[in-house]
Design a protein around this motif. Structure first.
Motif, PDB file in Angstrom:
ATOM      1  N   ALA A  10      -0.799   5.304  -4.531  1.00 32.22           N
ATOM      2  CA  ALA A  10      -1.785   4.248  -4.317  1.00 32.22           C
ATOM      3  C   ALA A  10      -1.736   3.698  -2.893  1.00 32.22           C
ATOM      4  CB  ALA A  10      -1.567   3.124  -5.327  1.00 32.22           C
ATOM      5  N   GLU A  11      -0.540   3.402  -2.409  1.00 34.33           N
ATOM      6  CA  GLU A  11      -0.435   2.783  -1.081  1.00 34.33           C
ATOM      7  C   GLU A  11      -0.780   3.774   0.029  1.00 34.33           C
ATOM      8  OE1 GLU A  11       2.413   0.040   0.008  1.00 34.33           O
ATOM      9  OE2 GLU A  11       2.649  -0.863  -1.976  1.00 34.33           O
ATOM     10  N   SER A  12      -0.368   5.020  -0.115  1.00 39.00           N
ATOM     11  CA  SER A  12      -0.718   6.017   0.889  1.00 39.00           C
ATOM     12  C   SER A  12      -2.223   6.246   0.922  1.00 39.00           C
ATOM     13  CB  SER A  12       0.015   7.328   0.596  1.00 39.00           C
ATOM     14  OG  SER A  12      -0.298   8.319   1.553  1.00 39.00           O
ATOM     15  N   ASN A  13      -2.845   6.300  -0.251  1.00 38.89           N
ATOM     16  CA  ASN A  13      -4.291   6.490  -0.309  1.00 38.89           C
ATOM     17  C   ASN A  13      -5.027   5.339   0.366  1.00 38.89           C
ATOM     18  OD1 ASN A  13      -6.570   8.096  -1.452  1.00 38.89           O
ATOM     19  ND2 ASN A  13      -6.991   6.186  -2.536  1.00 38.89           N
ATOM     20  N   THR A  14      -4.620   4.112   0.082  1.00 34.28           N
ATOM     21  CA  THR A  14      -5.268   2.953   0.694  1.00 34.28           C
ATOM     22  C   THR A  14      -5.159   2.988   2.208  1.00 34.28           C
ATOM     23  OG1 THR A  14      -4.867   1.566  -1.254  1.00 34.28           O
ATOM     24  CG2 THR A  14      -5.229   0.427   0.835  1.00 34.28           C
ATOM     25  N   LEU A  15      -3.979   3.299   2.718  1.00 27.44           N
ATOM     26  CA  LEU A  15      -3.782   3.354   4.160  1.00 27.44           C
ATOM     27  C   LEU A  15      -4.643   4.442   4.794  1.00 27.44           C
ATOM     28  CD1 LEU A  15      -2.302   2.575   6.760  1.00 27.44           C
ATOM     29  CD2 LEU A  15      -0.492   4.179   6.103  1.00 27.44           C
ATOM     30  N   ILE A  16      -4.627   5.630   4.216  1.00 29.68           N
ATOM     31  CA  ILE A  16      -5.391   6.737   4.789  1.00 29.68           C
ATOM     32  C   ILE A  16      -6.879   6.412   4.834  1.00 29.68           C
ATOM     33  CG2 ILE A  16      -6.142   9.115   4.375  1.00 29.68           C
ATOM     34  CD1 ILE A  16      -3.292   9.685   3.342  1.00 29.68           C
ATOM     35  N   GLU A  21      -6.793  10.428  -5.229  1.00 33.77           N
ATOM     36  CA  GLU A  21      -6.580   9.108  -5.811  1.00 33.77           C
ATOM     37  C   GLU A  21      -7.831   8.235  -5.822  1.00 33.77           C
ATOM     38  OE1 GLU A  21      -3.773   8.465  -7.365  1.00 33.77           O
ATOM     39  OE2 GLU A  21      -3.158  10.488  -6.787  1.00 33.77           O
ATOM     40  N   SER A  22      -9.003   8.801  -5.549  1.00 35.68           N
ATOM     41  CA  SER A  22     -10.257   8.045  -5.578  1.00 35.68           C
ATOM     42  C   SER A  22     -11.308   8.842  -6.331  1.00 35.68           C
ATOM     43  CB  SER A  22     -10.758   7.766  -4.158  1.00 35.68           C
ATOM     44  OG  SER A  22      -9.826   7.003  -3.420  1.00 35.68           O
TER      45      SER A  22
END
Length: 246
Positions: free
Chosen positions: A39-45, A62-63
């Protein structure tokens, strides 16, 4: 503004650092840590992509897929954490971050980060190491090695080597630790786009197991099989796959 190659590398590196920080700071492990990392890696990217390329679309594990991407020439294909199971095991290094740009269905820029190894492989020209000596080594999935690979290995007297992330396996071929990576039995575009882009840029062979090219940003995001190997072995491996798959 960074070019697409630089941007892919920059974003993969940033996500790698975030994942390492999370792994060090969280008390969770296993699936719980993997879910946080995804989740956190996806948000950052996605934040970094939106800031740098607001006109581009994306496809991420993840989206939810946005159907409008199918009408666009430029689509970023992302796996924020490839090898979630391995990430949740503190002793393992075979997990990765995949960031790639598909232009008209082909990987035009790509980066694969191996955070636990502090390594980054990115286009336009990653270095290809010499082939490993000795017996043919074929990398396969750690959790679901395909029966086809076992038959191919028997035909070629090859050794099967299990490993986690698709990116980790592809980069192990690039580093000269194995001759090939063979998978059959289920993957998706985000598992394969960045590894294929980096592998092709380095001079490796990459295709579906029937020899057809890997095409990305399709309506069906599944890409169930993949072969990445030393170019001099492609004909031999494809022939063995065809013989054992028939």
């Amino acid at each position: 503004m960074p070019d697409d190659h630089q941007l892919a590398a920059k974003i993969a590196s940033a996500a790698a650092e975030r994942l390492l920080d999370l792994r060090r700071s969280h008390s969770e492990s296993g699936k719980a840590l993997g879910a946080i990392g995804d989740a956190e890696s996806n948000t950052l990217i996605l934040q970094l992509l939106l800031a740098a390329r607001p006109g581009d679309n994306f496809l991420s594990e993840e989206s939810a897929p946005d159907p409008s991407r199918l009408g666009q020439h430029r689509v970023w294909i992302i796996d924020p954490l490839d090898g979630t199971r391995e990430y949740g095991e503190s002793c393992r290094e075979d997990w990765a971050v995949h960031v790639a740009l598909s232009v008209d269905g082909q990987p035009a820029a790509a980066a694969v980060a191996l955070p636990a190894r502090e390594e980054l492989f990115a286009t336009p020209a990653p270095a290809l190491a010499p082939a490993p000596p000795g017996r043919l080594k074929i990398l396969v999935s750690r959790s679901r090695a395909p029966a086809l690979a076992e038959r191919v290995a028997a035909r070629l007297d090859a050794e099967l080597v299990p490993m986690g992330s698709a990116g980790a396996k592809a980069m192990a071929v690039l580093r000269g630790e194995a001759h090939a990576y063979l998978h059959a039995g289920g993957m998706n575009e985000w598992d394969t786009c960045a590894p294929v882009g980096v592998a092709l840029a380095a001079g490796l062979y990459a295709s579906r197991i029937d020899g057809s090219p890997c095409v990305f940003n399709q309506a069906d995001v599944k890409m169930p099989d993949l072969l990445i190997c030393r170019p001099e072995l492609a004909e031999t491996l494809l022939a063995a796959i065809a013989a054992e798959a028939g």
